[in-house]
Structures are given as structure tokens and as C-alpha cells.
Write a protein that holds these residues in place. Sequence first.
Motif, PDB file in Angstrom:
ATOM      1  N   GLN A 136      14.539 -32.151  -3.024  1.00 20.09           N
ATOM      2  CA  GLN A 136      15.407 -31.184  -3.694  1.00 20.09           C
ATOM      3  C   GLN A 136      16.877 -31.457  -3.389  1.00 20.09           C
ATOM      4  OE1 GLN A 136      13.107 -27.965  -1.938  1.00 20.09           O
ATOM      5  NE2 GLN A 136      12.808 -27.099  -3.991  1.00 20.09           N
ATOM      6  N   TRP A 137      17.189 -31.835  -2.146  1.00 21.71           N
ATOM      7  CA  TRP A 137      18.574 -32.168  -1.820  1.00 21.71           C
ATOM      8  C   TRP A 137      19.036 -33.383  -2.629  1.00 21.71           C
ATOM      9  CZ3 TRP A 137      22.353 -29.725   0.790  1.00 21.71           C
ATOM     10  CH2 TRP A 137      21.983 -28.645   1.601  1.00 21.71           C
ATOM     11  N   ALA A 138      18.117 -34.281  -2.925  1.00 17.82           N
ATOM     12  CA  ALA A 138      18.473 -35.490  -3.681  1.00 17.82           C
ATOM     13  C   ALA A 138      18.380 -35.296  -5.186  1.00 17.82           C
ATOM     14  CB  ALA A 138      17.560 -36.645  -3.264  1.00 17.82           C
ATOM     15  N   ALA A 139      17.936 -34.133  -5.638  1.00 16.68           N
ATOM     16  CA  ALA A 139      17.739 -33.901  -7.065  1.00 16.68           C
ATOM     17  C   ALA A 139      19.068 -33.988  -7.817  1.00 16.68           C
ATOM     18  CB  ALA A 139      17.113 -32.520  -7.284  1.00 16.68           C
ATOM     19  N   PRO A 140      19.071 -34.663  -8.978  1.00 15.89           N
ATOM     20  CA  PRO A 140      20.310 -34.754  -9.763  1.00 15.89           C
ATOM     21  C   PRO A 140      20.670 -33.413 -10.384  1.00 15.89           C
ATOM     22  CG  PRO A 140      18.474 -35.725 -10.969  1.00 15.89           C
ATOM     23  CD  PRO A 140      17.952 -35.396  -9.598  1.00 15.89           C
ATOM     24  N   TRP A 158      30.364 -20.195  -7.048  1.00 17.70           N
ATOM     25  CA  TRP A 158      29.468 -19.772  -8.127  1.00 17.70           C
ATOM     26  C   TRP A 158      29.187 -20.925  -9.096  1.00 17.70           C
ATOM     27  CZ3 TRP A 158      29.974 -19.515 -13.478  1.00 17.70           C
ATOM     28  CH2 TRP A 158      28.913 -18.882 -14.135  1.00 17.70           C
ATOM     29  N   ALA A 159      30.219 -21.666  -9.475  1.00 16.72           N
ATOM     30  CA  ALA A 159      30.057 -22.733 -10.460  1.00 16.72           C
ATOM     31  C   ALA A 159      29.184 -23.864  -9.934  1.00 16.72           C
ATOM     32  CB  ALA A 159      31.429 -23.273 -10.869  1.00 16.72           C
ATOM     33  N   HIS A 160      29.439 -24.305  -8.709  1.00 14.01           N
ATOM     34  CA  HIS A 160      28.611 -25.378  -8.147  1.00 14.01           C
ATOM     35  C   HIS A 160      27.216 -24.854  -7.808  1.00 14.01           C
ATOM     36  CE1 HIS A 160      31.665 -28.486  -8.121  1.00 14.01           C
ATOM     37  NE2 HIS A 160      32.534 -27.546  -7.776  1.00 14.01           N
ATOM     38  N   GLY A 161      27.148 -23.571  -7.489  1.00 11.38           N
ATOM     39  CA  GLY A 161      25.833 -22.961  -7.312  1.00 11.38           C
ATOM     40  C   GLY A 161      25.032 -22.973  -8.598  1.00 11.38           C
ATOM     41  N   GLN A 162      25.712 -22.844  -9.725  1.00 12.59           N
ATOM     42  CA  GLN A 162      25.011 -22.915 -11.015  1.00 12.59           C
ATOM     43  C   GLN A 162      24.429 -24.302 -11.238  1.00 12.59           C
ATOM     44  OE1 GLN A 162      24.477 -20.272 -13.150  1.00 12.59           O
ATOM     45  NE2 GLN A 162      23.057 -21.733 -14.091  1.00 12.59           N
ATOM     46  N   ASP A 163      25.191 -25.331 -10.884  1.00 10.94           N
ATOM     47  CA  ASP A 163      24.668 -26.701 -10.992  1.00 10.94           C
ATOM     48  C   ASP A 163      23.427 -26.880 -10.124  1.00 10.94           C
ATOM     49  OD1 ASP A 163      26.681 -27.484 -12.723  1.00 10.94           O
ATOM     50  OD2 ASP A 163      27.948 -28.322 -11.150  1.00 10.94           O
ATOM     51  N   ILE A 164      23.478 -26.328  -8.921  1.00  9.84           N
ATOM     52  CA  ILE A 164      22.343 -26.449  -7.999  1.00  9.84           C
ATOM     53  C   ILE A 164      21.141 -25.685  -8.543  1.00  9.84           C
ATOM     54  CG2 ILE A 164      21.511 -25.787  -5.699  1.00  9.84           C
ATOM     55  CD1 ILE A 164      24.392 -26.408  -4.693  1.00  9.84           C
ATOM     56  N   ALA A 165      21.371 -24.488  -9.041  1.00  2.00           N
ATOM     57  CA  ALA A 165      20.271 -23.702  -9.613  1.00  2.00           C
ATOM     58  C   ALA A 165      19.634 -24.441 -10.788  1.00  2.00           C
ATOM     59  CB  ALA A 165      20.782 -22.332 -10.055  1.00  2.00           C
ATOM     60  N   ASP A 166      20.461 -25.044 -11.633  1.00  5.12           N
ATOM     61  CA  ASP A 166      19.925 -25.813 -12.762  1.00  5.12           C
ATOM     62  C   ASP A 166      19.083 -26.982 -12.271  1.00  5.12           C
ATOM     63  OD1 ASP A 166      21.148 -24.119 -14.570  1.00  5.12           O
ATOM     64  OD2 ASP A 166      22.862 -25.445 -14.937  1.00  5.12           O
ATOM     65  N   ALA A 167      19.559 -27.663 -11.231  1.00  4.01           N
ATOM     66  CA  ALA A 167      18.823 -28.814 -10.697  1.00  4.01           C
ATOM     67  C   ALA A 167      17.487 -28.402 -10.109  1.00  4.01           C
ATOM     68  CB  ALA A 167      19.663 -29.522  -9.638  1.00  4.01           C
ATOM     69  N   LEU A 168      17.442 -27.226  -9.491  1.00  2.00           N
ATOM     70  CA  LEU A 168      16.219 -26.758  -8.832  1.00  2.00           C
ATOM     71  C   LEU A 168      15.332 -25.936  -9.760  1.00  2.00           C
ATOM     72  CD1 LEU A 168      17.696 -25.719  -5.351  1.00  2.00           C
ATOM     73  CD2 LEU A 168      16.662 -27.898  -6.027  1.00  2.00           C
ATOM     74  N   GLY A 169      15.766 -25.732 -10.999  1.00  2.00           N
ATOM     75  CA  GLY A 169      14.978 -24.967 -11.945  1.00  2.00           C
ATOM     76  C   GLY A 169      14.931 -23.488 -11.635  1.00  2.00           C
ATOM     77  N   PRO A 221      23.448 -31.250 -13.185  1.00  2.00           N
ATOM     78  CA  PRO A 221      24.080 -31.562 -14.473  1.00  2.00           C
ATOM     79  C   PRO A 221      25.392 -32.327 -14.357  1.00  2.00           C
ATOM     80  CG  PRO A 221      23.251 -29.310 -14.483  1.00  2.00           C
ATOM     81  CD  PRO A 221      23.121 -29.814 -13.077  1.00  2.00           C
ATOM     82  N   ALA A 222      26.041 -32.301 -13.202  1.00  2.00           N
ATOM     83  CA  ALA A 222      27.252 -33.090 -12.991  1.00  2.00           C
ATOM     84  C   ALA A 222      26.845 -34.547 -12.755  1.00  2.00           C
ATOM     85  CB  ALA A 222      28.036 -32.560 -11.807  1.00  2.00           C
ATOM     86  N   GLU A 223      27.264 -35.422 -13.636  1.00  2.00           N
ATOM     87  CA  GLU A 223      26.813 -36.816 -13.590  1.00  2.00           C
ATOM     88  C   GLU A 223      27.111 -37.459 -12.242  1.00  2.00           C
ATOM     89  OE1 GLU A 223      27.305 -41.010 -16.105  1.00  2.00           O
ATOM     90  OE2 GLU A 223      28.372 -39.201 -16.735  1.00  2.00           O
ATOM     91  N   GLY A 224      26.074 -38.049 -11.633  1.00  2.00           N
ATOM     92  CA  GLY A 224      26.232 -38.749 -10.366  1.00  2.00           C
ATOM     93  C   GLY A 224      26.193 -37.857  -9.148  1.00  2.00           C
ATOM     94  N   TRP A 225      26.046 -36.553  -9.353  1.00  2.00           N
ATOM     95  CA  TRP A 225      26.046 -35.613  -8.231  1.00  2.00           C
ATOM     96  C   TRP A 225      24.660 -35.011  -8.031  1.00  2.00           C
ATOM     97  CZ3 TRP A 225      30.722 -32.104  -6.864  1.00  2.00           C
ATOM     98  CH2 TRP A 225      31.870 -32.884  -6.730  1.00  2.00           C
ATOM     99  N   SER A 226      24.161 -35.128  -6.805  1.00  2.00           N
ATOM    100  CA  SER A 226      22.919 -34.481  -6.415  1.00  2.00           C
ATOM    101  C   SER A 226      23.234 -33.090  -5.875  1.00  2.00           C
ATOM    102  CB  SER A 226      22.220 -35.311  -5.340  1.00  2.00           C
ATOM    103  OG  SER A 226      23.011 -35.323  -4.157  1.00  2.00           O
ATOM    104  N   VAL A 227      22.189 -32.369  -5.489  1.00  2.00           N
ATOM    105  CA  VAL A 227      22.398 -31.080  -4.819  1.00  2.00           C
ATOM    106  C   VAL A 227      23.243 -31.281  -3.563  1.00  2.00           C
ATOM    107  CG1 VAL A 227      21.221 -29.229  -3.551  1.00  2.00           C
ATOM    108  CG2 VAL A 227      20.310 -30.007  -5.760  1.00  2.00           C
ATOM    109  N   ALA A 228      22.969 -32.344  -2.813  1.00  2.00           N
ATOM    110  CA  ALA A 228      23.742 -32.615  -1.603  1.00  2.00           C
ATOM    111  C   ALA A 228      25.217 -32.827  -1.921  1.00  2.00           C
ATOM    112  CB  ALA A 228      23.178 -33.844  -0.883  1.00  2.00           C
TER     113      ALA A 228
END
Length: 268
Positions: free
Chosen positions: A33-37, A145-156, A39-46
Amino acid sequence: MSEASAVTVAVLDDLSQESEELDLLVAGAGPAQWAAPTPAEGWSVAHQIAHLLWTDEVALIAVTEPDAFGAEVEKALARPETFVDEAAREIVSLLPAEELLVRWREGRNELHEALRAAPPGVKFPWYGPPMSVASMATARLMETWAHGQDIADALGVTRQPTGRLRHVARIGVRARDYAYFVRGEQPPAEQFRVELQGLDGELMAYGPEGAAQRIGGPLLDFCLLVTQRAHRDDLALTAVGPDAERWLDIAQAFAGPAGTGRPRKGER
């Protein structure tokens, strides 16, 4: 307590709550999950958490060592298009997930404490105009909040919106002219009217009531737009007037170069 002080305390409390909510989202994540991509290109959850960590740490320098912050600005000016990505990548390369999480917690707590201890009326240097305590806290909440949204999207994960979005909306409205300047455009002289439907149906309004250029729609959708977490065609926002139409295409609540935004659904 003065009205200004009460507003500052409220946004600092909301910043802490926003950070804690995101912490809960990643605290139990495993290596995959930390390595999951995201929506920001090239950025994982980490990378997302690393970016928040880095920004908290440079914000702490601005708050506690303002004379030293000029060196951070010089680094940004030397590599304006890449310094943010480079910082996130460097941190991820150096810290395993568990250490990254601990350092993010420590860094944000130090920043929050420094902001609470800052004297009334103080202004801190930043990459744009100097920021008050309330402005700095609002900016950190918006980014969390915004980067949290990216993380939430990545984790479903589907996050429930909260009243803290009012801070994101406010900074999005206030950053209207910046979105034009960063693209080399002249912002309209006329003020816009922005009317947003809050989570409980209440109306949140900004700008003169009789303005010809108008934006309307749900609070959540506006926040997704100004943080560039969704394409405007996927949001229930309306614009009246050509200047308002243009703003919906370029709006950004964050400092730095013009963002590329997100593609429409189905084009990803």
C-alpha cells in the motif's frame, strides 16, 4: 480571546484533526500500500507523505528561523519545476515507511506547536507572499487534505467530507489571481461571486452578490477543483461569464508552478 485569535485557534485545531485523519488512513498500511501509485504521476503513497513531511519541515524553518528561509527559496528558484518532486523522492529513498510515518508525525507536531506559540500579528516568509499563522495553518490543511485525497484514491478509500473543507474553499477563492499570474496572464479586475452548497445545505458565499462573473456548485467539488484533484468536467460546478469559465480551467489553491490538473474520468 479576540475574534482573530479565535479564528486562528479554530484553523489550528482543524489542521490537527485533518492530519490525524490522514494518519489513521496510512498507519495500518503495508508495504504494497505504501508503494501503491497515486493519481499524481510518479508518486506513490510514500511520496505523498514524504511531500507533506518536507513541506512541514520547511514551514517550520519559516516559522522558527525566518532569516534562514531565504536559502529554501533559493533552492526553489534554482529548480522551480523539479524541486518539489526531488525532495519527495529523496526522502522516500532514505526512509522506510515506518520511519517516514514517525518523522511526519514528529515534524507536523513541531510545526503545529510552533504555530500555536507564535505571537499575534506575526508574518512568516514563504514561497509567495508572507503568511500569518492562520494563513500558514490553512495552507497546510489544504495540502494535507489534497494529498490525502490522492492517498485515499490510491487505497480505494472513500473519505467523508467534513466542515474543514471551508478552509480549502476559502484559500481557493483567495488564490484566484495567483492562478492567472503563475500562467503569465493578467487576472480580471472584476471580483467574482462564488456560491457553494455546504455539506448540510448551507450557502457559503464569497464576493459581491451582484457580480456578473459567477461560480456555483457543491463545496466538495469546488475543493477538488482548486486543489486540481479532479477535472472540471467531472464536477457539478457552473460558471457564468467568460472570465469565470477561464478560472475554472486554471484554478489552483497551491503555490508553485501551474499544475497540469487531472484528466477526465475515462481518460486515465
